[in-house]
Design a protein around this motif. Structure first.
Motif, PDB file in Angstrom:
ATOM      1  N   TYR A  38       0.809  -1.196   0.000  1.00 56.33           N
ATOM      2  CA  TYR A  38       0.000   0.000   0.000  1.00 56.33           C
ATOM      3  C   TYR A  38       0.854   1.263   0.000  1.00 56.33           C
ATOM      4  CZ  TYR A  38      -4.293  -2.572   0.725  1.00 56.33           C
ATOM      5  OH  TYR A  38      -5.367  -3.400   0.558  1.00 56.33           O
ATOM      6  N   ALA A  39       0.418   2.236  -0.795  1.00 55.22           N
ATOM      7  CA  ALA A  39       0.941   3.580  -0.664  1.00 55.22           C
ATOM      8  C   ALA A  39       0.308   4.201   0.576  1.00 55.22           C
ATOM      9  CB  ALA A  39       0.595   4.420  -1.881  1.00 55.22           C
ATOM     10  N   MET A  40       1.119   4.897   1.345  1.00 57.15           N
ATOM     11  CA  MET A  40       0.644   5.561   2.550  1.00 57.15           C
ATOM     12  C   MET A  40       0.838   7.056   2.394  1.00 57.15           C
ATOM     13  SD  MET A  40      -0.347   2.989   4.305  1.00 57.15           S
ATOM     14  CE  MET A  40      -0.691   3.826   5.852  1.00 57.15           C
ATOM     15  N   ALA A  41      -0.080   7.810   2.927  1.00 58.68           N
ATOM     16  CA  ALA A  41       0.003   9.261   2.774  1.00 58.68           C
ATOM     17  C   ALA A  41      -0.518   9.965   4.016  1.00 58.68           C
ATOM     18  CB  ALA A  41      -0.785   9.709   1.550  1.00 58.68           C
ATOM     19  N   TRP A  42      -0.097  11.190   4.135  1.00 56.47           N
ATOM     20  CA  TRP A  42      -0.611  12.099   5.151  1.00 56.47           C
ATOM     21  C   TRP A  42      -1.320  13.256   4.450  1.00 56.47           C
ATOM     22  CZ3 TRP A  42      -0.636  11.034  10.253  1.00 56.47           C
ATOM     23  CH2 TRP A  42       0.245  10.035  10.722  1.00 56.47           C
ATOM     24  N   PHE A  43      -2.499  13.547   4.943  1.00 51.37           N
ATOM     25  CA  PHE A  43      -3.261  14.709   4.520  1.00 51.37           C
ATOM     26  C   PHE A  43      -3.517  15.564   5.761  1.00 51.37           C
ATOM     27  CE2 PHE A  43      -4.763  13.878   0.140  1.00 51.37           C
ATOM     28  CZ  PHE A  43      -4.289  12.599  -0.027  1.00 51.37           C
ATOM     29  N   GLY A  48       3.448  11.563   0.842  1.00 51.38           N
ATOM     30  CA  GLY A  48       3.100  10.173   0.582  1.00 51.38           C
ATOM     31  C   GLY A  48       4.331   9.335   0.330  1.00 51.38           C
ATOM     32  N   ILE A  49       4.185   8.025   0.512  1.00 51.40           N
ATOM     33  CA  ILE A  49       5.316   7.122   0.313  1.00 51.40           C
ATOM     34  C   ILE A  49       4.828   5.785  -0.224  1.00 51.40           C
ATOM     35  CG2 ILE A  49       5.213   6.349   2.737  1.00 51.40           C
ATOM     36  CD1 ILE A  49       8.305   6.101   2.615  1.00 51.40           C
ATOM     37  N   SER A  50       5.477   5.345  -1.288  1.00 52.90           N
ATOM     38  CA  SER A  50       5.307   3.981  -1.773  1.00 52.90           C
ATOM     39  C   SER A  50       6.716   3.488  -2.073  1.00 52.90           C
ATOM     40  CB  SER A  50       4.376   3.934  -2.985  1.00 52.90           C
ATOM     41  OG  SER A  50       4.803   4.826  -3.995  1.00 52.90           O
ATOM     42  N   TRP A  51       7.066   3.356  -3.374  1.00 59.33           N
ATOM     43  CA  TRP A  51       8.464   3.105  -3.711  1.00 59.33           C
ATOM     44  C   TRP A  51       9.205   4.414  -3.936  1.00 59.33           C
ATOM     45  CZ3 TRP A  51       4.287   1.321  -6.466  1.00 59.33           C
ATOM     46  CH2 TRP A  51       4.003   1.994  -7.664  1.00 59.33           C
ATOM     47  N   TYR A  52       8.503   5.516  -3.775  1.00 59.02           N
ATOM     48  CA  TYR A  52       9.094   6.844  -3.809  1.00 59.02           C
ATOM     49  C   TYR A  52       8.331   7.704  -2.810  1.00 59.02           C
ATOM     50  CZ  TYR A  52       5.052   8.072  -6.706  1.00 59.02           C
ATOM     51  OH  TYR A  52       3.786   8.267  -7.173  1.00 59.02           O
ATOM     52  N   THR A  53       8.862   8.865  -2.555  1.00 53.53           N
ATOM     53  CA  THR A  53       8.200   9.791  -1.645  1.00 53.53           C
ATOM     54  C   THR A  53       7.775  11.042  -2.391  1.00 53.53           C
ATOM     55  OG1 THR A  53      10.315  10.773  -1.007  1.00 53.53           O
ATOM     56  CG2 THR A  53       9.487   8.968   0.366  1.00 53.53           C
ATOM     57  N   ALA A  54       6.754  11.687  -1.867  1.00 57.44           N
ATOM     58  CA  ALA A  54       6.250  12.920  -2.458  1.00 57.44           C
ATOM     59  C   ALA A  54       5.858  13.875  -1.337  1.00 57.44           C
ATOM     60  CB  ALA A  54       5.049  12.640  -3.346  1.00 57.44           C
ATOM     61  N   ASP A  91       4.517  21.339  -1.753  1.00 60.27           N
ATOM     62  CA  ASP A  91       5.501  22.420  -1.746  1.00 60.27           C
ATOM     63  C   ASP A  91       5.561  23.110  -0.388  1.00 60.27           C
ATOM     64  OD1 ASP A  91       4.897  23.479  -5.184  1.00 60.27           O
ATOM     65  OD2 ASP A  91       6.181  21.912  -4.356  1.00 60.27           O
ATOM     66  N   SER A  92       4.447  23.147   0.302  1.00 60.07           N
ATOM     67  CA  SER A  92       4.389  23.880   1.569  1.00 60.07           C
ATOM     68  C   SER A  92       5.173  23.203   2.692  1.00 60.07           C
ATOM     69  CB  SER A  92       2.932  24.069   1.997  1.00 60.07           C
ATOM     70  OG  SER A  92       2.314  22.818   2.221  1.00 60.07           O
ATOM     71  N   VAL A  93       5.473  21.911   2.547  1.00 60.34           N
ATOM     72  CA  VAL A  93       6.193  21.210   3.618  1.00 60.34           C
ATOM     73  C   VAL A  93       7.543  20.680   3.172  1.00 60.34           C
ATOM     74  CG1 VAL A  93       3.968  20.533   4.616  1.00 60.34           C
ATOM     75  CG2 VAL A  93       5.243  18.887   3.222  1.00 60.34           C
ATOM     76  N   LYS A  94       7.842  20.792   1.888  1.00 57.05           N
ATOM     77  CA  LYS A  94       9.096  20.253   1.370  1.00 57.05           C
ATOM     78  C   LYS A  94      10.274  20.891   2.081  1.00 57.05           C
ATOM     79  CE  LYS A  94       8.629  19.339  -2.896  1.00 57.05           C
ATOM     80  NZ  LYS A  94       8.470  19.455  -4.368  1.00 57.05           N
ATOM     81  N   GLY A  95      11.197  20.052   2.538  1.00 55.08           N
ATOM     82  CA  GLY A  95      12.362  20.541   3.251  1.00 55.08           C
ATOM     83  C   GLY A  95      12.170  20.638   4.755  1.00 55.08           C
ATOM     84  N   ARG A  96      10.928  20.539   5.204  1.00 52.84           N
ATOM     85  CA  ARG A  96      10.643  20.606   6.642  1.00 52.84           C
ATOM     86  C   ARG A  96      10.082  19.293   7.180  1.00 52.84           C
ATOM     87  NH1 ARG A  96       6.716  23.840   8.476  1.00 52.84           N
ATOM     88  NH2 ARG A  96       5.501  23.785   6.554  1.00 52.84           N
ATOM     89  N   ALA A 106      -4.418   5.208   3.154  1.00 54.86           N
ATOM     90  CA  ALA A 106      -3.768   4.083   2.481  1.00 54.86           C
ATOM     91  C   ALA A 106      -4.484   3.773   1.182  1.00 54.86           C
ATOM     92  CB  ALA A 106      -3.785   2.850   3.383  1.00 54.86           C
ATOM     93  N   ALA A 107      -3.703   3.418   0.181  1.00 55.22           N
ATOM     94  CA  ALA A 107      -4.256   3.024  -1.110  1.00 55.22           C
ATOM     95  C   ALA A 107      -3.343   1.983  -1.731  1.00 55.22           C
ATOM     96  CB  ALA A 107      -4.394   4.228  -2.026  1.00 55.22           C
ATOM     97  N   TYR A 108      -3.941   1.002  -2.389  1.00 51.84           N
ATOM     98  CA  TYR A 108      -3.126  -0.023  -3.037  1.00 51.84           C
ATOM     99  C   TYR A 108      -2.397   0.595  -4.226  1.00 51.84           C
ATOM    100  CZ  TYR A 108      -1.765  -4.558  -4.846  1.00 51.84           C
ATOM    101  OH  TYR A 108      -1.041  -5.634  -5.272  1.00 51.84           O
ATOM    102  N   GLY A 109      -1.080   0.368  -4.289  1.00 49.40           N
ATOM    103  CA  GLY A 109      -0.317   0.853  -5.433  1.00 49.40           C
ATOM    104  C   GLY A 109       0.524   2.070  -5.108  1.00 49.40           C
ATOM    105  N   SER A 110       0.483   3.050  -5.994  1.00 54.00           N
ATOM    106  CA  SER A 110       1.400   4.181  -5.897  1.00 54.00           C
ATOM    107  C   SER A 110       0.761   5.381  -5.211  1.00 54.00           C
ATOM    108  CB  SER A 110       1.881   4.582  -7.295  1.00 54.00           C
ATOM    109  OG  SER A 110       0.783   4.973  -8.086  1.00 54.00           O
ATOM    110  N   VAL A 111       1.634   6.316  -4.843  1.00 59.56           N
ATOM    111  CA  VAL A 111       1.178   7.539  -4.198  1.00 59.56           C
ATOM    112  C   VAL A 111       0.364   8.368  -5.184  1.00 59.56           C
ATOM    113  CG1 VAL A 111       1.946   9.730  -3.214  1.00 59.56           C
ATOM    114  CG2 VAL A 111       3.111   7.600  -2.596  1.00 59.56           C
ATOM    115  N   ARG A 112      -0.717   8.923  -4.688  1.00 60.91           N
ATOM    116  CA  ARG A 112      -1.468   9.908  -5.464  1.00 60.91           C
ATOM    117  C   ARG A 112      -1.743  11.092  -4.553  1.00 60.91           C
ATOM    118  NH1 ARG A 112      -5.174   5.589  -5.252  1.00 60.91           N
ATOM    119  NH2 ARG A 112      -3.343   4.380  -5.958  1.00 60.91           N
TER     120      ARG A 112
END
Length: 119
Positions: A32-37, A50-56, A59-64, A95-101
């Motif tokens: 499962y892809a996992m994410a925070w909203f 979000g995180i699956s085989w990559y992270t995303a 813009d408002s939180v990137k770097g923090r 949580a969602a099956y597959g990749s981050v959206r």
């Protein structure tokens, strides 16, 4: 069925840090892809990270903020540093099956945990 339980929210001063945790039970967590909203009062729910085989990251939180997962513990984490008052919101794990959206198209949601950042 996947059951998600968030923890780690609270009150922190601006510039401080918090780590949110989301414990999952049910199906094979690693698939499962996992994410925070997050959702602030009067605003729409928005993607944070979000995180699956990559992270995303938004813009408002990137770097923090930093997302990670421990598949052995069926847990995903959100390390939040340099917090700002505008980070105040209820934070939800999803949580969602597959990749981050980055949309709300997730199958399972937690009940949310409140994060309040004081100025």
């Amino acid at each position: 069925q996947v059951h998600l339980v968030e923890s780690g929210g609270g009150l922190v001063q601006a510039g401080g840090s918090l780590r949110l945790s989301c414990a999952a039970s049910g199906r094979t967590f690693s698939n499962y892809a996992m994410a925070w909203f997050r959702q602030a009062p009067g605003k729409e729910r928005e993607f944070v990270s979000g995180i699956s085989w990559y992270t995303a990251y938004s813009d408002s939180v990137k770097g923090r903020f930093s997302i990670s997962r421990d598949n052995a513990k069926n847990t995903v984490y959100l390390q939040m540093n340099s917090l700002k008052p505008e980070d105040t919101a209820v934070y939800y794990c999803a949580a969602a099956y597959g990749s981050v959206r980055t949309t709300l198209d997730y199958d399972y949601w937690g009940q949310g945990t409140q994060v309040t950042v004081s100025s």
